[in-house]
Design a protein around this motif. Structure first.
Motif, short mmCIF file in Angstrom:
data_model
loop_
_atom_site.label_atom_id
_atom_site.label_comp_id
_atom_site.label_asym_id
_atom_site.label_seq_id
_atom_site.Cartn_x
_atom_site.Cartn_y
_atom_site.Cartn_z
N ARG A 292 0.79 -0.96 0.01
CA ARG A 292 -0.02 0.08 -0.05
C ARG A 292 0.70 1.52 -0.10
NH1 ARG A 292 -3.09 -3.47 3.52
NH2 ARG A 292 -5.09 -3.77 2.72
N THR A 293 1.93 1.00 0.57
CA THR A 293 3.02 2.24 0.76
C THR A 293 3.47 2.64 -0.79
OG1 THR A 293 3.79 1.71 2.93
CG2 THR A 293 4.85 3.23 1.75
N HIS A 295 1.73 2.65 -3.22
CA HIS A 295 0.56 3.50 -4.03
C HIS A 295 0.44 4.80 -3.56
CE1 HIS A 295 -0.78 0.49 -7.07
NE2 HIS A 295 -0.45 -0.56 -6.13
N THR A 296 1.36 5.14 -2.39
CA THR A 296 1.13 6.69 -1.86
C THR A 296 1.99 7.57 -2.53
OG1 THR A 296 0.69 5.41 0.17
CG2 THR A 296 0.96 7.67 0.45
N LEU A 300 3.01 12.47 -0.03
CA LEU A 300 1.91 12.23 1.32
C LEU A 300 2.61 11.23 2.16
CD1 LEU A 300 -1.32 11.89 -0.98
CD2 LEU A 300 -0.58 13.93 0.40
N LEU A 301 3.93 10.90 1.82
CA LEU A 301 4.47 9.82 2.74
C LEU A 301 5.17 10.36 4.09
CD1 LEU A 301 6.93 8.12 -0.30
CD2 LEU A 301 4.72 7.23 0.99
N GLN A 305 7.06 5.66 6.52
CA GLN A 305 6.80 5.26 5.10
C GLN A 305 8.10 5.42 4.34
OE1 GLN A 305 3.18 7.20 4.25
NE2 GLN A 305 2.16 5.24 4.50
N GLN A 329 4.75 6.70 -9.82
CA GLN A 329 4.90 8.23 -9.11
C GLN A 329 4.89 9.23 -10.08
OE1 GLN A 329 4.10 8.70 -6.27
NE2 GLN A 329 4.39 6.85 -5.35
#
Length: 433
Positions: A292-293, A295-296, A300-301, A305, A329
């Motif tokens: 999931r990280t 896709h962040t 926003l990290l 993360q 990204q």
């Protein structure tokens, strides 16, 4: 002494009977039901044949389910007078079509309440039937017939459509029959910022032929007014649009482009996981823990993360995942760029980089590059027409999923299409008083 701002209680007005041409003459209220005895406000004793005044032959009763009051199903016990003409022998009864359609079990007020409950309050048919005190089939047939009459069959709902979105939708999860339909969404309000998108129509099947046939069935004036068609990566929708609407601009919206990049990242992560561990990911595997990280967005990290991703990319065996992550990204950042010119340039660089010399060790990025290169014109068209996105289409798909869950599934596609149009067709403002 009565207060000056209050009037004498009027049951006829309170229950909306005056709109039906009725007057209340009695009531019977119990814990679970209210029955209102009523008659036509204006008697009509004149013979339909000779015009003479008829002689009363008594009356008969007609029961109509009406709008519920106080959480009680309300029934109208309508006393209908019968007449006999002594001059020509004709016999007739009072015309009650102002109160309810012929042979109907619901009054016009009850039908109107049911339609509002379905479209505005999103109640299930079971709850509507319970509120009216009638069988499910009675409520369902009445509300769908009224919905088609006043809303769905109104051709003016296709007016002023300039931007449409098209996507597939799974309407049932069974092995029997085709489970896919094509949804057509009016995106004009979202582009013009005048309101939410709305479901325009639903077509059986998912193919170029079905969508093309629907477009060709539209009037020529309507087709000439459509300027943009937003879609996903399915080439059938694109070729159907080119054939039926050659003047329209096809746009592959950001939602699906980012999803393609995200799918490439996930596929790469799973492949590397299988190569390293010969099994699917588990909770302690670095690749699985960061699924999931990955896709962040980078902006926003959190610090935690960032440390997790740094540890992941330090390992040489994860270099393919890092490459796919960088492409993902970069795609996200291109769409987040506020300057449209620079955003377009960023996307052009991504397409150019993926369109040539992609290493054999990155088959997922090579596949993504082939798709983006083939649809480059559609992808880049978005930056010339901001606000054209199929994201609202996916939102309406989510509303239809909720509808199907509330109804515990559908078996009849015609019924499902009608319910979907009433649920997401943008009819809510039309029913507000």
């Amino acid at each position: 002494m009565p207060h000056a701002t209050f009037a004498t209680p009027d049951l006829t007005t309170f229950t909306g009977l005056d709109d039906l041409g009725l007057i209340a003459v009695g009531q019977r209220i119990t814990a679970d039901r209210a029955v209102l005895e009523c008659r036509l406000a204006v008697a009509d004793p004149w013979c339909r044949s000779c015009g003479a005044r008829g002689t009363s032959r008594g009356s008969i009763s007609r029961s109509l389910a009406h709008e519920p009051f106080g959480h009680r199903p309300t029934t109208l016990l309508l006393r209908v007078r019968r007449y006999h003409c002594q001059h020509c022998g004709a016999r007739w009864r009072e015309d009650t079509t102002s109160a309810a359609p012929e042979r109907a079990k619901l009054s016009h007020g009850g039908i109107r309440w049911a339609l509002k409950a379905l479209v505005i309050d999103h109640l299930s048919v079971s709850r509507i039937a319970a509120g009216l005190g009638v069988a499910w089939r009675t409520a369902n047939e009445a509300v769908l017939a009224e919905g088609r009459r006043v809303l769905i069959n109104d051709e003016t709902r296709f007016d002023d459509v300039r931007v449409i979105g098209v996507d597939e939708h799974v309407w049932r999860h069974t092995r029997r029959g085709d489970k896919y339909v094509t949804v057509v969404i009016d995106l004009t309000p979202t582009r013009n910022k005048t309101g939410p998108a709305r479901l325009l129509d639903m077509i059986e099947g998912r193919s170029k032929a079905s969508f093309k046939a629907w477009l060709e069935a539209r009037p020529e004036a309507w087709k000439k007014g459509v300027e943009v068609v937003a879609m996903d990566g399915f080439t059938g929708f694109k070729t159907a649009t080119q054939d039926a609407l050659p003047h329209a601009i096809t746009v592959m919206d950001p939602f699906h482009v980012v999803r393609l990049a995200g799918d490439a990242l996930d596929d790469c992560r799973r492949r590397v996981q299988q190569q390293l561990h010969k099994r699917r990911g588990r909770k302690d595997d670095p690749l699985y823990k960061t699924r999931r990280t990955l896709h962040t967005g980078t902006s926003l990290l959190t610090d935690r993360q960032c440390d997790r991703l740094s540890a992941l990319f330090t390992a040489e065996q994860h270099i393919a995942v890092e490459a796919a992550w960088e492409v993902y990204q970069a795609t996200v950042e291109a769409y987040r760029e506020p300057d449209r010119t620079r955003a377009r340039q960023r996307m052009e660089k991504i397409i150019a980089a993926l369109g040539k010399n992609v290493p054999d060790a990155l088959p997922e990025l090579a596949k993504l590059g082939r798709t983006l290169t083939k649809r480059a014109t559609d992808v880049l068209a978005f930056f010339d027409r901001p606000g054209t996105s199929n994201g609202p289409t996916e939102a309406i798909n989510g509303r239809l999923e909720h509808l199907r869950g509330s109804a515990l599934g559908f078996r009849n596609l015609v019924h499902y299409i009608a319910r979907s149009l009433l649920e997401a067709g943008g009819f809510r403002p039309l029913l507000h008083p």
